[in-house]
Design an enzyme around this catalytic site. Structure first.
Site, short mmCIF file in Angstrom:
data_model
loop_
_atom_site.label_atom_id
_atom_site.label_comp_id
_atom_site.label_asym_id
_atom_site.label_seq_id
_atom_site.Cartn_x
_atom_site.Cartn_y
_atom_site.Cartn_z
N ILE A 98 0.83 -1.20 0.00
CA ILE A 98 0.00 0.00 0.00
C ILE A 98 0.87 1.25 0.00
O ILE A 98 0.51 2.26 -0.61
CB ILE A 98 -0.99 0.00 1.20
CG1 ILE A 98 -2.03 1.12 1.06
CG2 ILE A 98 -0.26 0.14 2.52
CD1 ILE A 98 -2.97 0.92 -0.11
N SER A 145 11.28 0.93 8.09
CA SER A 145 10.83 -0.39 7.66
C SER A 145 11.98 -1.38 7.83
O SER A 145 13.14 -1.04 7.58
CB SER A 145 10.39 -0.37 6.19
OG SER A 145 10.09 -1.67 5.72
N ARG A 146 11.64 -2.58 8.25
CA ARG A 146 12.69 -3.61 8.38
C ARG A 146 13.18 -4.09 7.03
O ARG A 146 14.31 -4.57 6.92
CB ARG A 146 12.16 -4.78 9.20
CG ARG A 146 11.98 -4.50 10.68
CD ARG A 146 11.43 -5.70 11.41
NE ARG A 146 10.11 -6.06 10.93
CZ ARG A 146 9.44 -7.16 11.30
NH1 ARG A 146 10.01 -8.02 12.14
NH2 ARG A 146 8.25 -7.41 10.83
N LYS A 167 -5.83 3.13 7.23
CA LYS A 167 -6.99 2.39 7.74
C LYS A 167 -6.66 0.91 7.83
O LYS A 167 -5.83 0.41 7.06
CB LYS A 167 -8.22 2.62 6.86
CG LYS A 167 -8.13 2.04 5.44
CD LYS A 167 -8.52 0.57 5.41
CE LYS A 167 -8.15 -0.10 4.11
NZ LYS A 167 -8.35 -1.55 4.13
N ASP A 210 -10.90 -6.07 6.27
CA ASP A 210 -9.86 -5.12 5.86
C ASP A 210 -10.33 -4.33 4.64
O ASP A 210 -10.28 -3.10 4.65
CB ASP A 210 -8.54 -5.83 5.60
CG ASP A 210 -7.46 -4.88 5.14
OD1 ASP A 210 -6.82 -4.26 5.99
OD2 ASP A 210 -7.27 -4.75 3.91
#
Length: 303
Positions: free
Chosen positions: A13, A35-36, A89, A167
């Site tokens: 996303i 972010s990993r 969201k 979702d």
């Protein structure tokens, strides 16, 4: 001048929507990522939130696009560090944790923005205006797509807190709660839960006012994202997730702005005004469905 912002969570996303929207934004400049695994070329990258917060005090706003399960800890840390926060969201795993974040933001004079991207669909504002003052006689929501396409290999959606088919379904509920002139509440729900999973892959819901909803996450081909409302003045139909509006069969003109550019514009407005925007009404319907829903175990699901 464009204000610096950090994007936390560089997954599908983020790459599909957040990064392009920020690149085109007149308000924001992507200054860092957390972010990993993911990176954005040319942008300062961190693997951990604590490292970012310590190293970049100049970045006063954070957009969280990571899954809902770890989101609370990241949002809480950002707010405690004095950063404004925008939430993808659904805004969290539970209602209570989002209420806690809102209290924290207000106590510290910061902006917390719980976004609902489908509310920014090109036909949604016009649909709300057309329905205002009209009597609702019933309606039908059809929200069907292929989870393997939209969430490939993302097992978190089937873990507790991932919401399963809700979702995407919460997108429809975000539109419904935005356009109806009077609120509705859930009467009953049926949930189909795969034998090897924790959250539903399909669901059927019934709300007051005669509004029915069908969700299916195993739908092949092009998705169906439709909301049809019957009124005393005729039929309203929102298609393509709220981006096309039809009234009594005739297509209406809508907004020209895309969903994610509109979200980042609104975030900038809220920050400038020193306000929070946290509407949890779509998430209330999901919580009610998971409370009231009759559960049926169905075939196993694997990506």
């Amino acid at each position: 001048m464009r204000a610096p912002i950090a994007l936390v969570g560089i997954g599908k996303i983020a790459r599909d929507q957040h990064v392009p929207a920020l690149a085109a934004s007149p308000d924001w400049a992507l200054a860092a990522t957390v972010s990993r695994h993911g990176r954005v070329e040319g942008v300062d990258a961190f693997e951990r939130m604590v490292a970012f917060l310590a190293a970049r005090p100049d970045v006063g706003a954070v957009s969280l696009a990571l899954p809902p399960q770890p989101r609370f800890a990241h949002a809480e840390a950002a707010l405690k560090a004095g950063r404004h926060v925008m939430l993808e969201k659904p805004p969290g795993q539970t209602l209570a944790e989002v209420h806690a974040l809102e209290r924290l933001a207000r106590e510290r004079g910061l902006t917390l923005y719980a976004t609902w991207h489908s509310r920014m669909g090109k036909g949604v504002a016009a649909a709300r205006d057309w329905l205002a003052g009209r009597a609702i006689r019933g309606g039908r929501i059809t929200w069907m797509e292929d989870v393997r396409h939209w969430h490939p290999g993302q097992d978190w959606v089937f873990e507790p807190g991932g919401m399963g088919v809700f979702d995407p379904g919460i997108n429809a509920l975000s539109v419904l709660t935005a356009i109806l002139p009077e609120p509705v509440h859930l009467i009953e729900a049926d949930l189909d839960v795969p034998a090897n999973r924790q959250t539903p892959i399909a669901a059927r819901l019934l709300f007051t006012g005669g509004i029915a909803m069908e969700l299916d996450w195993l739908f092949p081909g092009e998705p169906l994202w439709d909301i049809e409302i019957e009124t005393d003045g005729g039929t309203l139909l929102l298609r393509e997730g709220g981006n096309r509006l039809f009234v009594n069969g005739e297509e209406q003109e809508g907004s020209a702005e895309g969903e994610y550019p509109a979200l980042y514009r609104r975030f900038a407005e809220l920050v400038r005004a020193g306000e929070c925007e946290v509407d949890l009404s779509p998430m209330v319907h999901v919580a009610d469905a998971l409370t009231l829903g009759r559960r049926r175990v169905v075939d196993r699901f694997d990506f």
